[in-house]
Design a protein around this motif. Structure first.
Motif, PDB file in Angstrom:
ATOM      1  N   VAL A  64      49.121  39.799  44.949  1.00 42.48           N
ATOM      2  CA  VAL A  64      48.693  41.072  44.368  1.00 42.48           C
ATOM      3  C   VAL A  64      49.157  41.097  42.914  1.00 42.48           C
ATOM      4  CG1 VAL A  64      48.775  43.584  44.521  1.00 42.48           C
ATOM      5  CG2 VAL A  64      48.953  42.198  46.613  1.00 42.48           C
ATOM      6  N   ASN A  65      48.229  41.305  41.981  1.00 40.91           N
ATOM      7  CA  ASN A  65      48.600  41.316  40.568  1.00 40.91           C
ATOM      8  C   ASN A  65      48.201  42.617  39.891  1.00 40.91           C
ATOM      9  OD1 ASN A  65      49.544  40.024  38.063  1.00 40.91           O
ATOM     10  ND2 ASN A  65      47.395  40.209  37.466  1.00 40.91           N
ATOM     11  N   HIS A  66      49.178  43.236  39.195  1.00 39.75           N
ATOM     12  CA  HIS A  66      48.927  44.441  38.412  1.00 39.75           C
ATOM     13  C   HIS A  66      49.333  44.247  36.947  1.00 39.75           C
ATOM     14  CE1 HIS A  66      48.019  46.539  42.099  1.00 39.75           C
ATOM     15  NE2 HIS A  66      49.235  46.367  42.580  1.00 39.75           N
ATOM     16  N   GLU A  67      49.730  43.023  36.570  1.00 33.11           N
ATOM     17  CA  GLU A  67      50.159  42.775  35.192  1.00 33.11           C
ATOM     18  C   GLU A  67      48.950  42.656  34.267  1.00 33.11           C
ATOM     19  OE1 GLU A  67      52.192  39.305  32.413  1.00 33.11           O
ATOM     20  OE2 GLU A  67      52.424  39.194  34.587  1.00 33.11           O
ATOM     21  N   ALA A  68      48.876  43.513  33.267  1.00 32.62           N
ATOM     22  CA  ALA A  68      47.772  43.489  32.310  1.00 32.62           C
ATOM     23  C   ALA A  68      48.054  42.456  31.221  1.00 32.62           C
ATOM     24  CB  ALA A  68      47.591  44.865  31.690  1.00 32.62           C
ATOM     25  N   GLY A  69      46.972  41.809  30.733  1.00 36.36           N
ATOM     26  CA  GLY A  69      47.115  40.842  29.643  1.00 36.36           C
ATOM     27  C   GLY A  69      47.966  39.650  30.013  1.00 36.36           C
ATOM     28  N   MET A  70      47.879  39.220  31.232  1.00 32.72           N
ATOM     29  CA  MET A  70      48.710  38.127  31.738  1.00 32.72           C
ATOM     30  C   MET A  70      48.435  36.825  31.008  1.00 32.72           C
ATOM     31  SD  MET A  70      48.938  36.899  35.702  1.00 32.72           S
ATOM     32  CE  MET A  70      50.176  35.713  36.216  1.00 32.72           C
ATOM     33  N   ASN A  71      49.486  36.037  30.799  1.00 30.83           N
ATOM     34  CA  ASN A  71      49.366  34.723  30.186  1.00 30.83           C
ATOM     35  C   ASN A  71      49.220  33.668  31.274  1.00 30.83           C
ATOM     36  OD1 ASN A  71      50.364  32.076  28.979  1.00 30.83           O
ATOM     37  ND2 ASN A  71      50.342  33.380  27.167  1.00 30.83           N
ATOM     38  N   ALA A  72      48.332  32.684  31.036  1.00 35.10           N
ATOM     39  CA  ALA A  72      48.087  31.655  32.053  1.00 35.10           C
ATOM     40  C   ALA A  72      49.266  30.714  32.225  1.00 35.10           C
ATOM     41  CB  ALA A  72      46.836  30.855  31.681  1.00 35.10           C
ATOM     42  N   GLY A  73      50.137  30.624  31.220  1.00 30.59           N
ATOM     43  CA  GLY A  73      51.263  29.713  31.304  1.00 30.59           C
ATOM     44  C   GLY A  73      50.838  28.263  31.216  1.00 30.59           C
ATOM     45  N   SER A  74      51.669  27.366  31.751  1.00 34.47           N
ATOM     46  CA  SER A  74      51.371  25.934  31.716  1.00 34.47           C
ATOM     47  C   SER A  74      51.625  25.263  33.058  1.00 34.47           C
ATOM     48  CB  SER A  74      52.219  25.245  30.635  1.00 34.47           C
ATOM     49  OG  SER A  74      53.610  25.458  30.878  1.00 34.47           O
ATOM     50  N   GLY A  75      51.906  26.056  34.080  1.00 39.28           N
ATOM     51  CA  GLY A  75      52.252  25.510  35.379  1.00 39.28           C
ATOM     52  C   GLY A  75      51.102  25.528  36.363  1.00 39.28           C
ATOM     53  N   THR A  76      51.444  25.342  37.639  1.00 41.15           N
ATOM     54  CA  THR A  76      50.448  25.243  38.712  1.00 41.15           C
ATOM     55  C   THR A  76      50.716  26.297  39.776  1.00 41.15           C
ATOM     56  OG1 THR A  76      50.262  22.852  38.386  1.00 41.15           O
ATOM     57  CG2 THR A  76      49.421  23.737  40.456  1.00 41.15           C
ATOM     58  N   LEU A  77      49.663  27.003  40.155  1.00 40.78           N
ATOM     59  CA  LEU A  77      49.712  27.938  41.280  1.00 40.78           C
ATOM     60  C   LEU A  77      49.171  27.225  42.511  1.00 40.78           C
ATOM     61  CD1 LEU A  77      49.929  30.793  42.584  1.00 40.78           C
ATOM     62  CD2 LEU A  77      47.586  31.193  41.777  1.00 40.78           C
ATOM     63  N   TYR A  78      49.987  27.158  43.565  1.00 38.70           N
ATOM     64  CA  TYR A  78      49.577  26.560  44.828  1.00 38.70           C
ATOM     65  C   TYR A  78      49.343  27.678  45.844  1.00 38.70           C
ATOM     66  CZ  TYR A  78      51.285  22.052  43.063  1.00 38.70           C
ATOM     67  OH  TYR A  78      51.495  20.913  42.314  1.00 38.70           O
ATOM     68  N   LEU A  79      48.121  27.796  46.321  1.00 38.07           N
ATOM     69  CA  LEU A  79      47.793  28.743  47.381  1.00 38.07           C
ATOM     70  C   LEU A  79      47.566  27.925  48.647  1.00 38.07           C
ATOM     71  CD1 LEU A  79      45.387  31.061  45.352  1.00 38.07           C
ATOM     72  CD2 LEU A  79      47.765  31.530  45.983  1.00 38.07           C
ATOM     73  N   SER A  88      44.359  40.125  45.336  1.00 36.57           N
ATOM     74  CA  SER A  88      43.924  41.485  45.019  1.00 36.57           C
ATOM     75  C   SER A  88      44.756  42.025  43.866  1.00 36.57           C
ATOM     76  CB  SER A  88      44.042  42.380  46.260  1.00 36.57           C
ATOM     77  OG  SER A  88      45.389  42.466  46.687  1.00 36.57           O
ATOM     78  N   GLY A  89      44.554  43.311  43.565  1.00 36.82           N
ATOM     79  CA  GLY A  89      45.277  43.950  42.478  1.00 36.82           C
ATOM     80  C   GLY A  89      44.325  44.574  41.476  1.00 36.82           C
ATOM     81  N   THR A  90      44.888  45.151  40.425  1.00 38.46           N
ATOM     82  CA  THR A  90      44.098  45.855  39.417  1.00 38.46           C
ATOM     83  C   THR A  90      43.818  45.014  38.186  1.00 38.46           C
ATOM     84  OG1 THR A  90      46.142  46.787  38.476  1.00 38.46           O
ATOM     85  CG2 THR A  90      44.979  48.092  40.155  1.00 38.46           C
ATOM     86  N   GLN A  91      44.472  43.853  38.059  1.00 39.81           N
ATOM     87  CA  GLN A  91      44.314  43.009  36.880  1.00 39.81           C
ATOM     88  C   GLN A  91      44.053  41.563  37.301  1.00 39.81           C
ATOM     89  OE1 GLN A  91      44.311  44.241  33.773  1.00 39.81           O
ATOM     90  NE2 GLN A  91      44.863  46.315  34.441  1.00 39.81           N
ATOM     91  N   VAL A  92      43.260  40.852  36.496  1.00 40.03           N
ATOM     92  CA  VAL A  92      42.965  39.458  36.780  1.00 40.03           C
ATOM     93  C   VAL A  92      44.254  38.646  36.780  1.00 40.03           C
ATOM     94  CG1 VAL A  92      42.482  39.037  34.329  1.00 40.03           C
ATOM     95  CG2 VAL A  92      41.627  37.441  36.044  1.00 40.03           C
ATOM     96  N   PHE A  93      44.386  37.750  37.761  1.00 33.59           N
ATOM     97  CA  PHE A  93      45.539  36.846  37.799  1.00 33.59           C
ATOM     98  C   PHE A  93      45.153  35.563  37.087  1.00 33.59           C
ATOM     99  CE2 PHE A  93      48.509  33.713  39.283  1.00 33.59           C
ATOM    100  CZ  PHE A  93      49.696  34.402  39.417  1.00 33.59           C
ATOM    101  N   GLY A 105      41.318  29.422  54.258  1.00 33.62           N
ATOM    102  CA  GLY A 105      40.510  30.008  53.203  1.00 33.62           C
ATOM    103  C   GLY A 105      41.238  31.017  52.332  1.00 33.62           C
ATOM    104  N   LEU A 106      40.608  31.316  51.192  1.00 31.40           N
ATOM    105  CA  LEU A 106      41.077  32.321  50.246  1.00 31.40           C
ATOM    106  C   LEU A 106      39.987  33.375  50.079  1.00 31.40           C
ATOM    107  CD1 LEU A 106      42.415  29.972  47.413  1.00 31.40           C
ATOM    108  CD2 LEU A 106      43.697  30.842  49.381  1.00 31.40           C
ATOM    109  N   LEU A 107      40.386  34.625  49.944  1.00 33.36           N
ATOM    110  CA  LEU A 107      39.454  35.717  49.706  1.00 33.36           C
ATOM    111  C   LEU A 107      39.820  36.396  48.397  1.00 33.36           C
ATOM    112  CD1 LEU A 107      37.183  37.674  50.519  1.00 33.36           C
ATOM    113  CD2 LEU A 107      38.905  38.971  51.811  1.00 33.36           C
ATOM    114  N   LEU A 108      38.881  36.396  47.437  1.00 29.38           N
ATOM    115  CA  LEU A 108      39.131  37.015  46.142  1.00 29.38           C
ATOM    116  C   LEU A 108      38.628  38.460  46.155  1.00 29.38           C
ATOM    117  CD1 LEU A 108      38.245  34.246  43.517  1.00 29.38           C
ATOM    118  CD2 LEU A 108      40.332  34.583  44.870  1.00 29.38           C
ATOM    119  N   ASN A 109      39.550  39.401  46.274  1.00 29.64           N
ATOM    120  CA  ASN A 109      39.259  40.815  46.060  1.00 29.64           C
ATOM    121  C   ASN A 109      39.665  41.230  44.653  1.00 29.64           C
ATOM    122  OD1 ASN A 109      38.144  41.348  48.585  1.00 29.64           O
ATOM    123  ND2 ASN A 109      40.155  41.708  49.507  1.00 29.64           N
TER     124      ASN A 109
END
Length: 276
Positions: A64-79, A88-93, A105-109
């Protein structure tokens, strides 16, 4: 339920931190290069917080992400959970690299943005009907996609580089490609079946492939060339001459020719590229 609030927490090089239940970031959370954060519960990135991932962030449950203006960083997200994971959340991750490795599976809300390389390791990515998008930023790449690992829903591509959308229907991956972009642009794509209004044709079209189509929308930018394909072993292709295959687009309630040049064999595989 146990909840963990992270405030001003730094993951130094080669460190490994694990959280078993709900993990909440309410301050500044940094995963440095070489560092690893494993969350076995839901991860919530709250409004007003700051997440900077330069290492490896492993999530086994929902994000769940609510951080606005998030930086992509340089690392890896493992789902890589073992049951369906919802984003989900109010801001793009935003993430630099992405590894989708959940066979359930993954579900993008909510929208999920990739700036580096996306590795399809296991499972389908399904997007909501809102719609929400799996977004590939300018220069982003992906690998490992196939019939069991693709996006069943909406994909967005930003930038001016050639790109093939890794879309399908959850059974077969059925890509569509962009090339020859005139300027940096934003395009979205969704694969559908069957085709609608197949008898509403504008000359010179005499028939439309009735069992599949791609919806491609331009959000911004200039022109592009669209390349569609067929694979008779997956979705039957009409028995027509290669020289007569064109790209059609739906406008003013009719399928209209966008021109094109086709190659291949209608009994096996082939492709057709539109005019710009």
């Amino acid at each position: 339920m146990k909840k963990f609030a992270l405030v001003g927490m730094l993951m130094s090089a080669l460190s490994v931190v694990m959280a078993q239940d709900t993990l909440q970031n309410t301050g500044n959370l940094t995963v440095h290069a070489g560092g690893t954060l494993n969350s076995f519960g839901c991860f919530i990135n709250n409004s007003g917080s700051l997440l900077a991932n330069g290492g490896d962030l492993y999530l086994k449950r929902d994000l769940v992400n609510h951080e606005a203006g998030m930086n992509a960083g340089s690392g890896t997200l493992y789902l890589n959970g073992s049951s369906l994971q919802t984003i989900s959340g109010t801001q793009v991750f935003k993430t630099y690299h992405l590894n989708s490795g959940n066979a359930a599976g993954l579900l993008l809300n909510n929208e999920l943005s990739v700036s580096g390389t996306h590795t399809f390791s296991a499972g389908l990515i399904t997007t909501s009907a809102t719609p929400n998008y799996l977004v590939y930023e300018d220069g982003a790449l992906y690998a490992g996609d196939n019939d069991t690992r693709h996006v069943n829903g909406w994909v967005q591509k930003n930038g001016d580089d050639d790109f093939s959308f890794p879309v399908g229907d959850g059974i077969y991956e059925r890509k569509a490609a962009l090339s020859s972009l005139s300027v940096s642009s934003g395009f979205t794509c969704h694969y559908y079946k069957p085709t609608f209004n197949v008898f509403n044709l504008m000359s010179p079209l005499v028939q439309v492939k009735e069992n599949e189509y791609w919806q491609i929308n331009k959000l911004s930018g200039g022109t592009a060339r669209i390349t569609l394909n067929w694979d008779h072993s997956r979705v039957p292709m009409n028995h027509v001459l290669i020289s007569e295959i064109l790209v059609g687009y739906y406008t003013a309630a009719k399928w209209t020719s966008l021109g094109g040049t086709a190659s291949g064999n209608v009994l096996t595989t082939g492709q057709v590229s539109s005019s710009p």
